[in-house]
Design a protein around this motif. Structure first.
Motif, PDB file in Angstrom:
ATOM      1  N   ARG A  79       0.838  -1.205   0.000  1.00 57.62           N
ATOM      2  CA  ARG A  79       0.000   0.000   0.000  1.00 57.62           C
ATOM      3  C   ARG A  79       0.869   1.250   0.000  1.00 57.62           C
ATOM      4  NH1 ARG A  79      -3.764  -1.318   4.901  1.00 57.62           N
ATOM      5  NH2 ARG A  79      -1.700  -1.871   5.586  1.00 57.62           N
ATOM      6  N   GLU A  80       1.970   1.216   0.748  1.00 58.93           N
ATOM      7  CA  GLU A  80       2.876   2.375   0.744  1.00 58.93           C
ATOM      8  C   GLU A  80       3.484   2.563  -0.636  1.00 58.93           C
ATOM      9  OE1 GLU A  80       5.825   2.450   3.838  1.00 58.93           O
ATOM     10  OE2 GLU A  80       4.380   1.903   5.374  1.00 58.93           O
ATOM     11  N   GLN A  82       2.111   1.660  -3.416  1.00 58.88           N
ATOM     12  CA  GLN A  82       1.041   2.157  -4.274  1.00 58.88           C
ATOM     13  C   GLN A  82       0.806   3.642  -4.030  1.00 58.88           C
ATOM     14  OE1 GLN A  82      -2.866   0.519  -3.570  1.00 58.88           O
ATOM     15  NE2 GLN A  82      -3.513   0.959  -5.653  1.00 58.88           N
ATOM     16  N   ILE A  83       0.832   4.064  -2.775  1.00 61.77           N
ATOM     17  CA  ILE A  83       0.647   5.484  -2.451  1.00 61.77           C
ATOM     18  C   ILE A  83       1.763   6.304  -3.065  1.00 61.77           C
ATOM     19  CG2 ILE A  83       0.732   7.151  -0.554  1.00 61.77           C
ATOM     20  CD1 ILE A  83      -0.819   5.038   1.127  1.00 61.77           C
ATOM     21  N   LYS A  87       1.247   9.114  -5.900  1.00 59.93           N
ATOM     22  CA  LYS A  87       1.692  10.495  -5.693  1.00 59.93           C
ATOM     23  C   LYS A  87       2.551  10.952  -6.864  1.00 59.93           C
ATOM     24  CE  LYS A  87       1.532  10.897  -0.673  1.00 59.93           C
ATOM     25  NZ  LYS A  87       2.328  11.045   0.565  1.00 59.93           N
TER      26      LYS A  87
END
Length: 152
Positions: A79-80, A82-83, A87
């Motif tokens: 998830r990090e 993907q974030i 961004k």
């Protein structure tokens, strides 16, 4: 409740095993690569990782290793990653929008200038026609009738 040295060693082994799994990216569903998930995966109370508690040194080690991975550009938590990717995409899209807005403004200015020039040329042509109609020295040529077929 006090735990024996053997229980403490078993807990540390479970914590290190869970730490390695999390840092390899094997994040359980609903979890993150953080102390809360580490404690849950090792089946240890989370408060044991803070202050002067018995596993505070393991929390520091986990955070240090996690920071080293982040510095190297490796994000174990999908998830990090993907974030971070999203961004970057948002920033790329913002730059594209800025460039396109600038291009649209330039083309709008160019269009307005072209229309202005056409209007000025049209006015000049009309002025010259009026001037030619009023001048006696200018003789108008007869217009040729359009014929279909070859000319003789």
């Amino acid at each position: 409740m006090r735990i024996s040295a053997e229980q403490r060693q078993q807990n540390e082994t479970r914590i290190r095993t869970a730490m390695d799994r999390l840092l390899r990216g094997q994040i359980p569903p609903g979890g993150k690569c953080d102390i809360k998930t580490l404690a849950r995966e090792a089946n240890v109370d989370r408060t044991a990782f803070y202050g002067t508690r018995p596993y505070a040194h393991l929390r520091a080690e986990f955070e240090r290793r996690l920071q080293a991975l982040h510095t190297a550009g490796d994000l174990p938590d999908p998830r990090e990653a993907q974030i971070a990717r999203l961004k970057n995409e948002v920033e790329t899209f913002k730059q594209r929008i800025i460039r396109r807005d600038r291009t649209i403004a330039e083309l709008t200015d160019l269009s307005a200038e072209a229309l202005s020039r056409l209007a000025a040329q049209h006015d000049e042509i009309n002025r010259l026609r009026r001037q030619a109609d009023g001048a006696a020295a200018v003789r108008q040529l007869p217009t040729r009738a359009t014929t279909v077929g070859p000319c003789s």
